[in-house]
Write a protein that holds these residues in place. Structure first.
Motif, PDB file in Angstrom:
ATOM      1  N   SER A 123       0.823  -1.205   0.000  1.00  0.00           N
ATOM      2  CA  SER A 123       0.000   0.000   0.000  1.00  0.00           C
ATOM      3  C   SER A 123       0.860   1.260   0.000  1.00  0.00           C
ATOM      4  O   SER A 123       0.569   2.233  -0.709  1.00  0.00           O
ATOM      5  CB  SER A 123      -0.923  -0.021   1.223  1.00  0.00           C
ATOM      6  OG  SER A 123      -1.825   1.054   1.202  1.00  0.00           O
ATOM      7  N   ALA A 133       1.463   4.246  -2.863  1.00  0.00           N
ATOM      8  CA  ALA A 133       1.356   5.670  -2.548  1.00  0.00           C
ATOM      9  C   ALA A 133       2.637   6.435  -2.868  1.00  0.00           C
ATOM     10  O   ALA A 133       2.719   7.643  -2.595  1.00  0.00           O
ATOM     11  CB  ALA A 133       1.012   5.841  -1.069  1.00  0.00           C
ATOM     12  N   ARG A 189      -7.425  -3.528  -5.335  1.00  0.00           N
ATOM     13  CA  ARG A 189      -6.805  -2.210  -5.522  1.00  0.00           C
ATOM     14  C   ARG A 189      -5.292  -2.304  -5.584  1.00  0.00           C
ATOM     15  O   ARG A 189      -4.632  -1.528  -6.280  1.00  0.00           O
ATOM     16  CB  ARG A 189      -7.199  -1.274  -4.378  1.00  0.00           C
ATOM     17  CG  ARG A 189      -8.608  -0.697  -4.434  1.00  0.00           C
ATOM     18  CD  ARG A 189      -8.908   0.105  -3.183  1.00  0.00           C
ATOM     19  NE  ARG A 189      -7.887   1.095  -2.882  1.00  0.00           N
ATOM     20  CZ  ARG A 189      -7.791   1.729  -1.719  1.00  0.00           C
ATOM     21  NH1 ARG A 189      -8.626   1.449  -0.733  1.00  0.00           N
ATOM     22  NH2 ARG A 189      -6.843   2.628  -1.526  1.00  0.00           N
ATOM     23  N   ALA A 223      -5.825   2.011   4.540  1.00  0.00           N
ATOM     24  CA  ALA A 223      -6.037   3.336   5.113  1.00  0.00           C
ATOM     25  C   ALA A 223      -4.714   4.064   5.339  1.00  0.00           C
ATOM     26  O   ALA A 223      -4.626   5.288   5.168  1.00  0.00           O
ATOM     27  CB  ALA A 223      -6.800   3.214   6.429  1.00  0.00           C
ATOM     28  N   ASP A 227      -3.569   5.431   2.012  1.00  0.00           N
ATOM     29  CA  ASP A 227      -4.393   6.590   1.640  1.00  0.00           C
ATOM     30  C   ASP A 227      -3.973   7.833   2.414  1.00  0.00           C
ATOM     31  O   ASP A 227      -3.849   8.930   1.849  1.00  0.00           O
ATOM     32  CB  ASP A 227      -5.867   6.293   1.919  1.00  0.00           C
ATOM     33  CG  ASP A 227      -6.457   5.276   0.956  1.00  0.00           C
ATOM     34  OD1 ASP A 227      -5.820   4.978  -0.070  1.00  0.00           O
ATOM     35  OD2 ASP A 227      -7.554   4.769   1.254  1.00  0.00           O
ATOM     36  N   THR A 251      -0.513   9.358   1.210  1.00  0.00           N
ATOM     37  CA  THR A 251      -0.335   9.761  -0.189  1.00  0.00           C
ATOM     38  C   THR A 251      -0.135  11.275  -0.258  1.00  0.00           C
ATOM     39  O   THR A 251      -0.874  12.042   0.373  1.00  0.00           O
ATOM     40  CB  THR A 251      -1.566   9.354  -1.023  1.00  0.00           C
ATOM     41  OG1 THR A 251      -1.700   7.930  -0.972  1.00  0.00           O
ATOM     42  CG2 THR A 251      -1.426   9.796  -2.465  1.00  0.00           C
ATOM     43  N   TYR A 262      -4.917   8.378   9.759  1.00  0.00           N
ATOM     44  CA  TYR A 262      -5.001   6.924   9.607  1.00  0.00           C
ATOM     45  C   TYR A 262      -5.652   6.283  10.822  1.00  0.00           C
ATOM     46  O   TYR A 262      -6.582   5.465  10.704  1.00  0.00           O
ATOM     47  CB  TYR A 262      -3.591   6.362   9.378  1.00  0.00           C
ATOM     48  CG  TYR A 262      -3.366   4.954   9.845  1.00  0.00           C
ATOM     49  CD1 TYR A 262      -4.010   3.868   9.246  1.00  0.00           C
ATOM     50  CD2 TYR A 262      -2.482   4.689  10.903  1.00  0.00           C
ATOM     51  CE1 TYR A 262      -3.779   2.563   9.691  1.00  0.00           C
ATOM     52  CE2 TYR A 262      -2.252   3.397  11.339  1.00  0.00           C
ATOM     53  CZ  TYR A 262      -2.905   2.338  10.737  1.00  0.00           C
ATOM     54  OH  TYR A 262      -2.686   1.061  11.176  1.00  0.00           O
ATOM     55  N   ARG A 274     -13.179   0.796   5.559  1.00  0.00           N
ATOM     56  CA  ARG A 274     -12.668   1.494   6.745  1.00  0.00           C
ATOM     57  C   ARG A 274     -12.735   0.586   7.954  1.00  0.00           C
ATOM     58  O   ARG A 274     -13.337  -0.474   7.904  1.00  0.00           O
ATOM     59  CB  ARG A 274     -13.404   2.788   7.000  1.00  0.00           C
ATOM     60  CG  ARG A 274     -14.890   2.713   7.106  1.00  0.00           C
ATOM     61  CD  ARG A 274     -15.555   4.062   7.254  1.00  0.00           C
ATOM     62  NE  ARG A 274     -14.940   4.894   8.262  1.00  0.00           N
ATOM     63  CZ  ARG A 274     -14.386   6.078   7.978  1.00  0.00           C
ATOM     64  NH1 ARG A 274     -14.357   6.532   6.739  1.00  0.00           N
ATOM     65  NH2 ARG A 274     -13.853   6.816   8.912  1.00  0.00           N
TER      66      ARG A 274
END
Length: 386
Positions: free
Chosen positions: A18, A22, A54, A309, A312, A315, A329, A386
């Motif tokens: 992840s 990012a 994703r 999360a 995200d 990023t 987060y 989430r």
């Protein structure tokens, strides 16, 4: 932007993927000398598999998995079906991703294959994590210091990083343990087992489902116990121990337990919920933050959601913005993970009710819910990232 992820389990590997997505430069450190096939079955609900899509790893994860058409809840003594809920194609259409059953080692292999080997450092034990206003540092057992803008501690239920950040806090024995086994399909083909079965009884429950494309049956036989049990993927049960614990259960359950070759005994532990997971540039993730009993099959899923999360939140951040990003987060993930911990504990209580009015009322509630809903109560969370 440089990150060090401590621990190459499911949470750590997914966090590495992840963060790389990012735009981060990630170093993943793991104390084991090599990745080995440990553990047994694992369930991944659509909230987790949607994240894996994703991250472009869902196809690799799904390839060796089984896809159950439904889950069947049954009574312990005679196997009468209490209710069933749809999974399979119906769940995938409803929630946008599949419900998968797979061997933990297959999931780990798919995730580790997606992380570039040059980003992984095996045989590396972390002995300290420190930080100042501008950076964080990971110190290894050899005295090497790895500098980073961010440190993610995905070091499992026995997390040392959690202790370094927030003080002494040991894993808590849940007063439940489980017998685990894997059986070839030929050994149980005559029993007519559902693709995913959960049998409920006094102080015990029994779960089974197919893994490895339906070639193996994964078995988890959970029982309440006051005697502390070690959390281990390798401790063997005494011969016949599982049959004594589940005496008088439906003959099909006893047949599975009798035919199982190697039976492992695993103590189930949890961690006390925290009010925060992060401090400065360092954060917990997965079991180090919120280890839970597995009675809603959400432990791995919650770690995977943590990783999504985290990516995200980080990023397009600058080094100075990392602490605030970690606050975002944790604000996004901590409430859901904590409520899932509580719901999993409550599920264990419900599963283990003694015969009598309480169990009868539970069965009636379950049957009534299934009569009005295609999917399990916890599926309300499967549509949320989430």
């Amino acid at each position: 932007m440089r990150a060090v992820v401590v621990g190459a389990g499911i949470g750590g590997l997914t966090a590495a993927l992840s963060l790389r997505r990012a735009g981060w430069d990630v170093t993943l450190v793991e104390q084991a000398a090599r990745f080995t096939e440990v553990g047994a079955g694992i369930q991944l609900a659509p909230n987790a598999t949607r994240v894996l899509r994703r991250l472009d790893v869902l196809d690799a994860v799904a390839a060796p998995a089984a896809r159950p058409s439904h889950v069947s809840f049954r009574t312990w003594s005679d196997g009468a079906e209490i209710c069933r809920y749809a999974l399979g194609r119906e769940a995938e259409e409803e929630f946008g991703a599949p419900y998968l059953l797979l061997h933990r080692a297959d999931l780990h292999q798919a995730l580790s294959a997606a992380v570039p080997s040059e980003s992984v450092r095996l045989s590396t034990t972390v002995v300290d994590i420190t930080q100042d206003d501008d950076s964080a540092q990971v110190t290894t057992a050899t005295g090497e210091r790895l500098g980073a803008d961010l440190v993610v501690a995905a070091d499992g239920i026995r997390s040392a990083a959690r202790r370094w950040l927030f003080g002494e806090d040991e894993a808590v024995f849940s007063k439940t343990a489980a017998y685990r086994a894997l059986l070839p399909v030929a050994e149980v083909a005559d029993l007519g087992l559902p693709p995913l079965g959960v049998w409920l009884g006094p102080d015990r429950h029994f779960v089974h489902y197919w893994v490895r494309r339906g070639e193996l049956l994964n078995v988890v036989a959970v029982f309440s116990t006051g005697a502390p049990a070690q959390e281990s993927w390798t401790d063997r049960a005494e011969p016949g121990e599982q049959l004594r614990e589940f005496a008088q259960w439906d003959p099909r359950v006893l047949s599975v337990l009798e035919r199982a070759g190697q039976v492992l005994r695993y103590g189930i532990h949890t961690r006390t919920p925290l009010t925060r997971w992060n401090l400065g540039r360092v954060t917990l993730l997965g079991d180090s933050a919120h280890a839970m009993v597995p009675f809603q099959a959400q432990g791995a899923a919650q770690a995977i959601l943590d990783a999504a999360a985290l990516g995200d939140a980080l990023t397009d951040t600058t080094p100075a913005e990392v602490p605030a990003a970690l606050d975002r987060y944790v604000a996004r993930r901590l409430p859901t993970a904590t409520s899932t911990q509580a719901a999993s504990t409550q599920a264990g209580r419900d599963f283990h009710l003694p015969d009598g009015p309480e169990a009868t009322a539970r069965n009636a509630r379950m049957a009534a819910h299934a009569g009005e809903n295609r999917f399990m109560p916890q599926s309300a969370a499967w549509g949320a990232d989430r």
